[in-house]
Design an enzyme around this catalytic site. Structure first.
Site, mmCIF file in Angstrom:
data_model
loop_
_atom_site.group_PDB
_atom_site.id
_atom_site.type_symbol
_atom_site.label_atom_id
_atom_site.label_comp_id
_atom_site.label_asym_id
_atom_site.label_seq_id
_atom_site.Cartn_x
_atom_site.Cartn_y
_atom_site.Cartn_z
ATOM 1 N N GLY A 95 0.813 -1.206 0.000
ATOM 2 C CA GLY A 95 0.000 0.000 0.000
ATOM 3 C C GLY A 95 0.847 1.255 0.000
ATOM 4 N N GLU A 141 7.226 3.846 4.318
ATOM 5 C CA GLU A 141 7.468 5.005 5.180
ATOM 6 C C GLU A 141 8.849 5.624 5.065
ATOM 7 O OE1 GLU A 141 8.335 1.342 7.903
ATOM 8 O OE2 GLU A 141 6.945 1.866 6.298
ATOM 9 N N HIS A 161 -1.052 6.122 8.554
ATOM 10 C CA HIS A 161 -0.152 5.019 8.911
ATOM 11 C C HIS A 161 1.300 5.377 8.612
ATOM 12 C CE1 HIS A 161 0.666 0.596 9.327
ATOM 13 N NE2 HIS A 161 1.716 0.922 8.572
ATOM 14 N N GLU A 162 1.557 5.858 7.398
ATOM 15 C CA GLU A 162 2.948 6.140 7.010
ATOM 16 C C GLU A 162 3.529 7.324 7.777
ATOM 17 O OE1 GLU A 162 4.239 3.811 5.427
ATOM 18 O OE2 GLU A 162 2.310 2.914 4.946
#
Length: 933
Positions: free
Chosen positions: A331, A334, A367-368
């Protein structure tokens, strides 16, 4: 150059004079004879004789472990890399400053698929660099390592510069430094080069110490053609022509692990904004997709500002770039300051993106960006604790989005995260959150449901346990203490148990000391607790507990055991599978006589609670804030089922969904009869909240597909009729529009997709009408975004087609990677697998193309796990089990390294047993319901 001898002669047999001659000849730049080289190099090796492997040239490789030695650590890297987007290869120079901690003649580091042309070394001290000397190069591909050997030992305490000149090909997959491409609106192909290094692929782009604990500073220089731009972790500081290309220099990075390094050469355009603390945030995408970058920019700015405030630590870099890569396996990634995304995880178009698209994009960005602190600023010491990165990022995506975008109602979906984790964790082939992992395949398998979702769920339990204020304070202490360093599992718990900071002591405020904290960190339910002791039971042992509740009046007896699906107490293996398992479980409960939340820490196998008074019912795990299953003995389930039938709103929608989930999980464990679980769901005719409705529908859909694939036509027909009739009140309410809240829109999408698959005539007709209107408009009509997939899947078929030839052709196109990008292959295969007409086609496709698949996606990757588990999860016969076992046996070299093959086999065994135990019950229940609606 020199050559190491092949053999096993011991150093004690060396002639000391040979070493003296060797050093003398080096100084005089004379040539050594081959025989003298053989003898001398045995003498100066700093390794004892042992079982060392052979390098590619047949000589002994001076290291025999998959983990690098700790005699040398990198201090900084200066990388110059020139990718050629026409020939699809690249050249590089890696200058690495190393600090020698222990005298050695060998520098062991990682390299994979790189051709090392030359390596030199020079001592550097007192701000001066000594003359270079050549290093001898040995390669050992099985461990993805090279050894650079020096004629003289490198002195402990000194710093050296090594220069490695190398070449490589841009990877054809999704790891390392790889090729990506996209088509412009006028049909031209544009090529770019991008990186994805996590977990062990930085070594595919430059020779390095590719382990997370070897943090260093990085100075990146990239050469590119004038029509391109380049990006890296840090801002561009200068650019100048070098012949026909340009050389871009980026600022020196903060200390970080190799897997976070990133660089891209492309022709993208961007949109930018600045946060309240001066961080420049930019979204990059292919030029024709620039208009779809604006929502991501808004979200990234808001989320970055949230995290700075929540963690009370400024984002340490001057910029944060988010880049939409056309070819991307996962997806997002990071990389510090340069996060990379699949296009569907970053780009949003108001006219074509659905509510679920917007929710997904916001969550992925959350999230990242959480990783910029959890993972980047503080990094796990080794991959066995990857959950310290991924569990936190998964949890913080919910926390951050709930705070910054409350209208997305993200809290509604956290339960699904825990439901998924529990499903995996209830299998005997599950593993602890913190699990040993050594080789790249094992490390890749660590990126799974347990690390991500179970990690997030136990953090949520801990937050609920400690209170938000104490939890947040502990996180800040952890991040500050280990900034730019590495941490272990226990470091987190020690930080949570001791939230003192220097300011606490200087200000005179009260705070636990380290010694106090180790014993009695927090007062909870009248007890002093050891956080580390509690949480170790959740991270160091596999599985999930089931709490067995025996309620009688005001007394509650409690018992815990390991929860296992498909294994029953009468089975011979039951006792051994239960032995040694004990959790410290922070229980919460409400009763009919009190909505105040009761709390109790269950630390033993059995215990009891005295309620404040008599109660008709008791419900444990309030709002499912805890990570455990609950089973109610005696009339416990009857009382809760009656409560739902009479007035379901007395329980929260999370509690209602939790009861549905627990009931059907307990059926698989043989602790509750299927008819009782089905009885519980009958209250859903009065339900309109998304979480419990979808939870009930999910189980009914699973059972429908299970009996349909086994050609149990009578049960399939009756179950289909029951679903369509029972949920008719909700189905007919759907407006086929984009109206309503996010939760209402997501319910609409999921519900219509299911009933159209069940061939509900009004749904099929509506989808066909919409498609015909769209076609007559020559594509100018905008269909409601929330029903786009439903319309296209019903009318255009694709993976929903009942034609095996079309499905096979679709799979072939997915593998070719031209018309359908290779990154979407797994979605195609799983979509075909869900189709009753395509299940075996999908499985046979995986078998037939196995070697190609692991070449493209790498053994151990989540894509390979998806393909294995997705294509086998619906098998439910002994013949199918045998077929799968035979295939795994035929690829034993690979399957023996994969934990997912065990999960696949266990899942099929569970399905077989479920049918044996429950098919007749399901058939009878449906007949009874039909006769007595």
């Amino acid at each position: 150059m020199y050559i190491r001898v092949i053999g096993s002669r011991s150093r004690k047999n060396c002639n000391r004079n040979s070493l003296v001659i060797w050093r003398m000849l080096l100084k005089q730049k004379l040539t050594l004879t081959l025989g003298l080289l053989y003898q001398v190099m045995l003498c100066i090796s700093d390794h004892d004789s042992g079982d060392f492997p052979s390098a590619t040239n047949g000589q002994k490789f001076p290291w025999n472990k998959i983990r690098l030695p700790d005699r040398i650590k990198p201090v900084s890297y200066d990388l110059l890399i020139h990718p050629n987007l026409t020939t699809l290869n690249f050249t590089g120079l890696a200058r690495i400053w190393i600090s020698v901690l222990q005298e050695t003649s060998s520098i062991i580091l990682h390299s994979k698929h790189l051709e090392i042309n030359k390596a030199t070394i020079a001592l550097t001290n007192d701000e001066s660099t000594h003359p270079e000397s050549n290093l001898y190069i040995l390669e050992y591909p099985p461990y993805e390592q090279i050894a650079l050997e020096n004629a003289e030992p490198l002195a402990s305490g000194e710093t050296y510069i090594i220069n490695i000149y190398y070449t490589g090909n841009l990877s054809d997959g999704f790891y390392g430094f790889y090729k990506s491409s996209y088509q412009t609106p006028d049909g031209k192909t544009r090529v770019l080069a991008s990186t994805h290094f996590e977990p062990t692929s930085a070594r595919m782009a430059f020779p390095c110490f590719d382990e997370p604990s070897f943090k260093a500073n990085f100075s990146i220089k990239l050469r590119r053609e004038k029509q391109h731009i380049s990006l890296s972790n840090m801002p561009l500081i200068k650019s100048f022509p070098v012949g026909e290309v340009f050389e871009d220099h980026f600022d020196v990075s903060v200390r970080m692990s190799t897997y976070l390094v990133a660089f891209i050469v492309c022709d993208f355009t961007s949109v930018s904004a600045v946060t309240s603390t001066g961080i420049k945030v930019s979204i990059y995408a292919a030029p024709d997709k620039w208009s779809q970058t604006h929502y991501a920019l808004e979200a990234a700015v808001k989320l970055l500002e949230f995290y700075e405030h929540y963690f009370n630590i400024y984002y340490p870099l001057p910029k944060q770039d988010l880049v939409a890569i056309p070819d991307f396996q996962s997806g997002a990634m990071e990389n510090w300051g340069l996060t990379t995304y699949r296009e569907t995880s970053l780009l949003y178009h108001p006219e074509t993106s659905s509510a679920s698209d917007k929710l997904w994009i916001t969550m992925v960005i959350g999230h990242e960006l959480a990783h910029q602190w959890f993972g980047n600023l503080v990094t796990m010491e080794w991959w066995n604790d990857i959950w310290l990165n991924e569990g936190f990022a998964r949890y913080m995506e919910f926390v951050s989005v709930d705070s910054t975008y409350p209208e997305l109602q993200v809290d509604d979906y956290f339960l699904n995260t825990c439901f998924g984790a529990m499903g995996r964790d209830s299998m005997n082939s599950s593993c602890p959150i913190s699990t040993p992992a050594e080789n790249p395949t094992q490390i890749k398998e660590m990126f799974d449901t347990v690390s991500y979702d179970k990690g997030a769920c136990i953090l949520h339990m801990l937050r609920n346990f400690l209170t938000e204020e104490v939890f947040q304070r502990g996180l800040v202490h952890y991040l500050r203490k280990y900034s730019y360093r590495n941490a272990k599992n226990e470091d987190l718990w020690n930080s949570m148990a001791n939230t003192c900071t220097e300011e606490d002591f200087t200000s005179g405020g009260f705070c636990y000391s380290a010694s106090q904290a180790a014993k009695n960190a927090y007062l909870y339910a009248g007890e002093h607790l050891d956080i580390k002791e509690i949480m170790n039971t959740w991270t160091l042992q596999q599985g999930i507990p089931v709490i067995i509740v025996d309620h009688n009046g005001s007394k509650v007896k409690l018992e815990q055991e390991r929860f296992l699906k498909g294994v029953l107490p009468e089975d011979p293996t039951w006792d051994s599978l239960q032995s040694g398992y004990l959790w410290q479980v922070p229980l919460t409960y409400i009763t009919s006589s009190s909505k105040a939340i009761g709390k109790h820490l269950l630390k033993t196998k059995t215990d009891h609670i005295e309620l404040d008074g008599e109660a008709q019912w008791v419900k444990f795990n309030v709002d499912m804030n805890g990570y455990y299953i609950v089973h109610y003995k005696r009339a416990g389930w009857d009382s809760l089922i009656n409560l739902l039938w009479q007035n379901h709103t007395l329980l929260s929608q999370k509690d209602r969904a939790n009861l549905i989930h627990n009931a059907f999980q307990l059926v698989s464990a043989g602790k509750l009869s299927l008819d009782r679980a089905l009885d519980l769901t009958r209250y859903l005719r009065h339900e309109n909240k998304i979480i419990p409705v979808l939870q009930g529908l999910d189980y009914l859909e699973v059972y429908y597909r299970l009996v349909l694939r086994r050609n149990i036509s009578d049960v399939a027909a009756n179950l289909k009729g029951y679903i369509l009739q029972f949920f008719k009140h909700l189905i007919n309410k759907q407006s086929w529009s984009d109206d309503g809240t996010v939760s209402e829109r997501l319910l609409r999408s999921n519900l219509l997709e299911l009933v159209c698959e069940l061939e509900y005539p009004p749904c099929i007709q509506k989808a066909s009408d919409y498609f015909n209107q769209w076609r007559k408009s020559n594509g100018t009509m905008n269909l409601p975004t929330d029903v786009l997939e439903v319309v296209y899947s019903i009318v255009s078929a694709l993976t929903s087609s009942r034609d095996p030839e079309k499905l096979e052709r679709l799979l072939e196109l997915g593998m070719q990677g031209d018309i359908i990008k290779l990154q979407n292959l797994a979605h195609i295969v799983l979509g075909v697998s869900r189709n009753p007409s395509g299940q075996f086609l999908a499985w046979n496709f995986v078998k037939k193309n196995w070697n190609k698949l692991i070449e493209k996606f790498q053994l151990g990757s989540f894509i390979v796990r998806w393909l294995i588990l997705g294509t086998t999860s619906r098998f439910s016969s002994k013949e199918e089990l045998k077929e799968v076992e035979l295939f795994f046996d035929s690829i034993k070299e690979h399957s023996s390294q994969l934990r997912c093959t065990q999960l696949a086999v266990e899942g099929i065994q569970k399905n077989i047993r479920w049918l044996e135990r429950n098919l007749d019950v399901l058939r009878s229940w449906l007949l009874n319901i039909t006769a007595n609606p």
